[in-house]
Design an enzyme around this catalytic site. Structure first.
Site, PDB file in Angstrom:
ATOM      1  N   THR A  85       0.835  -1.190   0.000  1.00 44.15           N
ATOM      2  CA  THR A  85       0.000   0.000   0.000  1.00 44.15           C
ATOM      3  C   THR A  85       0.877   1.249   0.000  1.00 44.15           C
ATOM      4  O   THR A  85       1.859   1.334   0.728  1.00 44.15           O
ATOM      5  CB  THR A  85      -0.925  -0.003   1.224  1.00 44.15           C
ATOM      6  N   GLY A 113       2.150  -0.753   9.463  1.00 42.55           N
ATOM      7  CA  GLY A 113       1.609   0.603   9.528  1.00 42.55           C
ATOM      8  C   GLY A 113       1.808   1.408   8.259  1.00 42.55           C
ATOM      9  O   GLY A 113       2.095   2.610   8.326  1.00 42.55           O
ATOM     10  N   ASN A 171      -7.485   0.255  -0.020  1.00 43.57           N
ATOM     11  CA  ASN A 171      -7.279  -0.519   1.204  1.00 43.57           C
ATOM     12  C   ASN A 171      -7.967   0.183   2.372  1.00 43.57           C
ATOM     13  O   ASN A 171      -7.476   1.196   2.874  1.00 43.57           O
ATOM     14  CB  ASN A 171      -5.779  -0.667   1.471  1.00 43.57           C
ATOM     15  N   SER A 174      -6.677  -2.547   6.557  1.00 41.83           N
ATOM     16  CA  SER A 174      -5.490  -2.845   7.352  1.00 41.83           C
ATOM     17  C   SER A 174      -5.806  -2.607   8.822  1.00 41.83           C
ATOM     18  O   SER A 174      -6.374  -1.574   9.181  1.00 41.83           O
ATOM     19  CB  SER A 174      -4.318  -1.952   6.941  1.00 41.83           C
ATOM     20  N   LYS A 216     -10.564  -3.619  -0.855  1.00 42.70           N
ATOM     21  CA  LYS A 216     -10.028  -4.729  -0.054  1.00 42.70           C
ATOM     22  C   LYS A 216     -10.619  -4.687   1.348  1.00 42.70           C
ATOM     23  O   LYS A 216     -10.529  -3.665   2.037  1.00 42.70           O
ATOM     24  CB  LYS A 216      -8.503  -4.661   0.012  1.00 42.70           C
ATOM     25  N   THR A 246      -5.492  -9.138   6.525  1.00 41.87           N
ATOM     26  CA  THR A 246      -5.110  -9.938   7.694  1.00 41.87           C
ATOM     27  C   THR A 246      -6.191  -9.889   8.770  1.00 41.87           C
ATOM     28  O   THR A 246      -7.063  -9.027   8.761  1.00 41.87           O
ATOM     29  CB  THR A 246      -3.790  -9.421   8.284  1.00 41.87           C
TER      30      THR A 246
END
EC number: 1.3.5.2
Length: 343
Positions: A85, A113, A171, A174, A216, A246
């Site tokens: 990302t 991060g 994204n 995360s 995502k 994840t």
């Protein structure tokens, strides 16, 4: 050969071995060595999002955040590469150590991060790579951008990467950027998706091409939440949904060294949760929107299971780290066998 290399690399810290591996893959690509050292998978063309893929097995975002080894990675046989990302401005990410291996479970925990060199540095490398295959660029928000203004970061990144990307992944899942996952729900998601759709309409006119947008998502939602997100992504005119990122869960790793470290868990333990998410999305969407499956593919048959669950494409990350380039070919072969059975 990869097993020997892995043994040596695994003696180093996870982040050091990651960086060294990328350097070696990048160097191998420049010298043309990767194509000679790895047996390419069979051709298994598929058309998804209006794009033609030589095979349905790609590299997930996160491995090559800054586009440093695009050419080298492509020579290993991936049907497509996703970099990032990437954020508007460079940022260092979280303090080290921030990657932890759990080899007994073929798993990794990371709390990187969104460490990256920024979107401009990425695009300079994309241009230098002159990659002719399918390239996804995964975009995110900077750590210090308030969630309420996240759309500004996503739109800035979209503006910059649009001309260079085959598709763009947004994204919002995360677990390592505070508040980011809240963008998957309700009005926050709708506001972001609407902003992306409108900006894409302008960019399509400006550049004379329509670049697909994929969203995502996380594996840690209820079935009802997953279904709502899937429907929202479709209604907003997006082109694909990637499942999954994840997990914050620790099923399958309890009691192992590093299992209690903060961060997202990837690899074999997330496989079932990720595949279940794909199934829920497939049931909800009924073929209206393609699904790209990622999470826990450590053997070829796992890739076929994702396709059987409803995915059109799959991506590798942790499994690739543990198994190496041979996993790409195994996954392509398993999907090819599944296709043959269906005929």
């Amino acid at each position: 050969m990869y097993n020997l290399a892995r043994q040596l690399l695994f003696k180093l810290s996870p982040e050091t071995s990651h960086e060294l591996s990328l350097e070696l893959i990048g160097a191998g690509g420049r010298l043309g060595l990767n194509a000679m050292l790895s047996k390419p998978p069979a051709s298994l063309p598929v058309r998804v999002m209006g794009l033609d893929f030589p095979n349905p097995v790609g590299l997930a975002a996160g491995l090559d955040k800054n586009g440093e080894a695009i050419r080298g990675l492509s020579q290993l046989g991936f049907g497509f590469i996703e970099v990032g990302t990437v954020t508007p401005r460079p940022q260092p990410g979280n303090p080290k150590p921030r990657i932890f291996r759990l080899p007994e479970a073929e798993a990794i925990i990371n709390r990187m991060g969104f460490n990256n060199h920024g979107v401009d540095a990425l695009l300079a490398r994309v241009e230098a790579a002159r990659f002719k295959g399918v390239l996804g660029i995964n975009i995110g928000k900077n750590f210090d951008t308030p969630v309420e203004r996240a759309d500004e970061d996503y739109l800035l990144c979209l503006d910059k990467v649009y001309h260079h990307a085959s598709y763009v992944t947004v994204n919002v899942s995360s677990p390592n950027t505070p508040g980011l996952r809240s963008l998957q729900f309700g009005d926050s998601l709708k506001q972001l998706l609407d902003a992306l759709r409108l900006r894409r309409e302008d960019l399509e006119i400006m550049h004379g091409k329509r670049v697909p947008l994929a969203i995502k998502i996380a594996p840690d939602m209820t079935d009802e939440e997953t279904a709502l997100v899937g429907e929202a992504v479709f209604q907003a005119g997006m082109d694909a949904i990637i499942a999954t990122n994840t997990t914050l869960g620790r099923e399958g790793v309890a009691g192992l060294a590093h299992a209690d470290e903060a961060g997202g868990l990837s690899g074999a333990p997330v496989r079932d949760k990720s595949t279940h998410t794909v199934k829920v999305l497939a049931q909800t969407l009924g073929g209206r929107l393609p699904i790209i499956a990622v999470g826990g593919i450590t053997e070829g048959r796992h890739a076929a299971e994702k396709i059987e669950a409803g995915a059109s494409l799959v991506q590798l990350y942790s499994g690739f780290i543990y198994k190496g380039p041979a996993l790409i070919r195994e996954a392509v072969d398993a999907i090819a066998a599944l296709r043959s059975q269906a005929k």
